[in-house]
Design a protein around this motif. Structure first.
Motif, PDB file in Angstrom:
ATOM      1  N   ARG A   1     -26.651   8.677 -28.532  1.00  0.00           N
ATOM      2  CA  ARG A   1     -25.725   7.840 -29.289  1.00  0.00           C
ATOM      3  C   ARG A   1     -24.291   7.970 -28.768  1.00  0.00           C
ATOM      4  N   HIS A   2     -24.155   8.472 -27.555  1.00  0.00           N
ATOM      5  CA  HIS A   2     -22.843   8.663 -26.938  1.00  0.00           C
ATOM      6  C   HIS A   2     -22.965   8.201 -25.488  1.00  0.00           C
ATOM      7  N   VAL A   3     -22.180   7.190 -25.127  1.00  0.00           N
ATOM      8  CA  VAL A   3     -22.208   6.625 -23.783  1.00  0.00           C
ATOM      9  C   VAL A   3     -20.800   6.662 -23.205  1.00  0.00           C
ATOM     10  N   ASP A   4     -20.701   7.157 -21.968  1.00  0.00           N
ATOM     11  CA  ASP A   4     -19.409   7.310 -21.301  1.00  0.00           C
ATOM     12  C   ASP A   4     -19.350   6.400 -20.082  1.00  0.00           C
ATOM     13  N   THR A   5     -18.341   5.538 -20.043  1.00  0.00           N
ATOM     14  CA  THR A   5     -18.147   4.648 -18.904  1.00  0.00           C
ATOM     15  C   THR A   5     -16.666   4.629 -18.541  1.00  0.00           C
ATOM     16  N   ALA A   6     -16.279   3.737 -17.651  1.00  0.00           N
ATOM     17  CA  ALA A   6     -14.883   3.631 -17.217  1.00  0.00           C
ATOM     18  C   ALA A   6     -14.692   2.315 -16.484  1.00  0.00           C
ATOM     19  N   ALA A   7     -13.470   1.816 -16.511  1.00  0.00           N
ATOM     20  CA  ALA A   7     -13.179   0.596 -15.757  1.00  0.00           C
ATOM     21  C   ALA A   7     -13.532   0.792 -14.283  1.00  0.00           C
ATOM     22  N   ARG A   8     -13.253   1.982 -13.751  1.00  0.00           N
ATOM     23  CA  ARG A   8     -13.478   2.260 -12.335  1.00  0.00           C
ATOM     24  C   ARG A   8     -14.956   2.286 -11.969  1.00  0.00           C
ATOM     25  N   TYR A   9     -15.825   2.507 -12.927  1.00  0.00           N
ATOM     26  CA  TYR A   9     -17.259   2.573 -12.623  1.00  0.00           C
ATOM     27  C   TYR A   9     -17.855   1.202 -12.322  1.00  0.00           C
ATOM     28  N   GLU A  10     -17.141   0.148 -12.692  1.00  0.00           N
ATOM     29  CA  GLU A  10     -17.595  -1.227 -12.461  1.00  0.00           C
ATOM     30  C   GLU A  10     -18.980  -1.473 -13.053  1.00  0.00           C
ATOM     31  N   ASN A  11     -19.212  -0.897 -14.239  1.00  0.00           N
ATOM     32  CA  ASN A  11     -20.503  -1.094 -14.897  1.00  0.00           C
ATOM     33  C   ASN A  11     -20.357  -1.397 -16.389  1.00  0.00           C
ATOM     34  N   GLU A  12     -19.138  -1.677 -16.832  1.00  0.00           N
ATOM     35  CA  GLU A  12     -18.952  -1.901 -18.265  1.00  0.00           C
ATOM     36  C   GLU A  12     -19.743  -3.106 -18.756  1.00  0.00           C
ATOM     37  N   ASP A  13     -19.924  -4.112 -17.907  1.00  0.00           N
ATOM     38  CA  ASP A  13     -20.732  -5.262 -18.331  1.00  0.00           C
ATOM     39  C   ASP A  13     -22.182  -4.852 -18.556  1.00  0.00           C
ATOM     40  N   ALA A  14     -22.711  -4.002 -17.688  1.00  0.00           N
ATOM     41  CA  ALA A  14     -24.086  -3.531 -17.833  1.00  0.00           C
ATOM     42  C   ALA A  14     -24.231  -2.649 -19.070  1.00  0.00           C
ATOM     43  N   VAL A  15     -23.247  -1.795 -19.304  1.00  0.00           N
ATOM     44  CA  VAL A  15     -23.276  -0.951 -20.494  1.00  0.00           C
ATOM     45  C   VAL A  15     -23.221  -1.817 -21.747  1.00  0.00           C
ATOM     46  N   GLY A  16     -22.332  -2.805 -21.749  1.00  0.00           N
ATOM     47  CA  GLY A  16     -22.225  -3.688 -22.906  1.00  0.00           C
ATOM     48  C   GLY A  16     -23.515  -4.448 -23.176  1.00  0.00           C
ATOM     49  N   ALA A  17     -24.162  -4.901 -22.103  1.00  0.00           N
ATOM     50  CA  ALA A  17     -25.431  -5.618 -22.273  1.00  0.00           C
ATOM     51  C   ALA A  17     -26.497  -4.691 -22.853  1.00  0.00           C
ATOM     52  N   ALA A  18     -26.490  -3.428 -22.431  1.00  0.00           N
ATOM     53  CA  ALA A  18     -27.458  -2.459 -22.953  1.00  0.00           C
ATOM     54  C   ALA A  18     -27.210  -2.179 -24.429  1.00  0.00           C
ATOM     55  N   LEU A  19     -25.956  -2.052 -24.805  1.00  0.00           N
ATOM     56  CA  LEU A  19     -25.640  -1.822 -26.217  1.00  0.00           C
ATOM     57  C   LEU A  19     -26.129  -2.994 -27.061  1.00  0.00           C
ATOM     58  N   ALA A  20     -25.904  -4.200 -26.573  1.00  0.00           N
ATOM     59  CA  ALA A  20     -26.347  -5.380 -27.321  1.00  0.00           C
ATOM     60  C   ALA A  20     -27.871  -5.433 -27.418  1.00  0.00           C
ATOM     61  N   ALA A  21     -28.542  -5.128 -26.308  1.00  0.00           N
ATOM     62  CA  ALA A  21     -30.005  -5.198 -26.284  1.00  0.00           C
ATOM     63  C   ALA A  21     -30.651  -4.130 -27.161  1.00  0.00           C
ATOM     64  N   SER A  22     -29.934  -3.031 -27.376  1.00  0.00           N
ATOM     65  CA  SER A  22     -30.508  -1.932 -28.158  1.00  0.00           C
ATOM     66  C   SER A  22     -30.742  -2.309 -29.609  1.00  0.00           C
TER      67      SER A  22
ATOM     68  N   PRO B   1       2.659   0.727 -19.308  1.00  0.00           N
ATOM     69  CA  PRO B   1       2.187   0.287 -20.629  1.00  0.00           C
ATOM     70  C   PRO B   1       1.507  -1.073 -20.658  1.00  0.00           C
ATOM     71  N   ASP B   2       2.099  -2.077 -20.005  1.00  0.00           N
ATOM     72  CA  ASP B   2       1.482  -3.411 -20.018  1.00  0.00           C
ATOM     73  C   ASP B   2       0.154  -3.397 -19.271  1.00  0.00           C
ATOM     74  N   ALA B   3       0.103  -2.692 -18.141  1.00  0.00           N
ATOM     75  CA  ALA B   3      -1.126  -2.630 -17.345  1.00  0.00           C
ATOM     76  C   ALA B   3      -2.211  -1.874 -18.097  1.00  0.00           C
ATOM     77  N   LEU B   4      -1.824  -0.823 -18.803  1.00  0.00           N
ATOM     78  CA  LEU B   4      -2.790  -0.046 -19.581  1.00  0.00           C
ATOM     79  C   LEU B   4      -3.417  -0.924 -20.665  1.00  0.00           C
ATOM     80  N   ARG B   5      -2.582  -1.662 -21.380  1.00  0.00           N
ATOM     81  CA  ARG B   5      -3.097  -2.530 -22.442  1.00  0.00           C
ATOM     82  C   ARG B   5      -4.006  -3.604 -21.853  1.00  0.00           C
ATOM     83  N   ARG B   6      -3.633  -4.136 -20.709  1.00  0.00           N
ATOM     84  CA  ARG B   6      -4.449  -5.170 -20.073  1.00  0.00           C
ATOM     85  C   ARG B   6      -5.805  -4.593 -19.644  1.00  0.00           C
ATOM     86  N   SER B   7      -5.780  -3.393 -19.062  1.00  0.00           N
ATOM     87  CA  SER B   7      -7.018  -2.749 -18.648  1.00  0.00           C
ATOM     88  C   SER B   7      -7.933  -2.501 -19.842  1.00  0.00           C
ATOM     89  N   LEU B   8      -7.358  -2.046 -20.945  1.00  0.00           N
ATOM     90  CA  LEU B   8      -8.136  -1.804 -22.159  1.00  0.00           C
ATOM     91  C   LEU B   8      -8.780  -3.091 -22.658  1.00  0.00           C
TER      92      LEU B   8
END
Length: 275
Positions: free
Chosen positions: A40-61, A81-88
């Motif tokens: 019930r704990h999943v760790d990802t990052a923008a740099r991993y370039e897999n957030e779309d796959a993680v999001g799809a898995a969460l939805a499918a679960s 600050p602006d770049a951080l907010r955009r990345s988030l």
């Protein structure tokens, strides 16, 4: 059942799924497998370039969002600050979630505006985009700087395993209620061939990797996020949760006594770890 680290700042499952290098359909399948097993704990990052796959898995679960603890991170080149907010916001869109349970600064950057970063993180929290924030790969000096700013990170994520000490950072985090999350908790597989861990494992009917993970999971305030793409490995890591309670004082002393200087992650932009 995976226990929680519960402090004044955070409640986080002690075992999570690391997802570095788990991308595309295979990455999605791996996350779906882990969630089906009970993670019930999943760790990802923008740099991993897999957030779309993680999001799809969460939805499918089919799991309710509030049953999953989700962490992502902002890369060190996006800390203005602006770049951080955009990345988030981009991470949230890829993950298809309205909020993160934990948002981390992935690596510190030379000359970074730490007060500005903290202010941006607080603004994101106040806006409901994140529940808690923390940092990754910060050294003791940077942790002191955060405290001098009056900031209260909920989590510090660093490399930590049976072959690398993090005593200084643990001694800093525990009294403050900061969870310490261990990435590369199996030393990128190095612990699998270790004789002492093998001997302990033989006594408990467990693999050396499980012994090393159990050693971490039994520690106060410590979370571990081993990467595991195969269902068999995910289950073996889950089994280490039970093994943690079975390690004897002699087992723990033997692991404590191993050399603790084998760092595996040392990019050229890393900080002075002793700074």
């Amino acid at each position: 059942m995976i226990p929680l680290v519960e402090t004044s700042r955070i409640a986080i499952p002690k075992l999570g799924l690391g997802t570095w290098r788990m991308t595309g359909a295979e990455g999605q399948a791996a996350v779906e497998s882990a969630l089906a097993l009970g993670y019930r704990h999943v760790d990802t990052a923008a740099r991993y370039e897999n957030e779309d796959a993680v999001g799809a898995a969460l939805a499918a679960s089919g799991l309710p969002r509030d049953q999953i603890f989700l962490t992502s991170k902002v890369w060190w080149d996006s800390l203005a600050p602006d770049a951080l907010r955009r990345s988030l916001e981009e991470s949230l869109a890829r993950l298809a979630t309205p909020y993160l349970d934990l948002f981390l600064v992935h690596w510190p950057a030379p000359g970074m505006d730490l007060p500005g970063i903290v202010a941006a993180l607080h603004a994101a929290r106040d806006a409901g985009l994140i529940r808690r924030w923390g940092v990754s790969n910060f050294n003791p000096g940077l942790m002191r700087q955060l405290e001098q700013l009056g900031a209260e990170p909920a989590c510090l994520q660093v490399e930590y395993h049976a072959l690398l000490s993090q005593r200084t950072l643990l001694d800093w985090c525990r009294p403050r209620g900061i969870a310490l999350t261990a990435y590369s908790p199996l030393a990128r597989g190095k612990v699998a061939e270790h004789a002492v861990l093998g001997e302990i494992g033989a006594r408990h009917g467990a693999a050396p990797l499980q012994v090393a993970l159990a050693w971490l999971l039994r520690q106060e305030g410590v979370v571990a996020i081993p990467k595991a793409a195969r269902r068999q490995s995910q289950q073996a890591n889950l089994d280490a949760v039970r093994l943690a309670a079975k390690l004897t004082p002699e087992d723990v002393a033997a692991i404590d006594g191993l050399p603790k200087d084998q760092r595996q992650v040392q990019p050229d932009f890393a900080p002075d770890w002793n700074g």
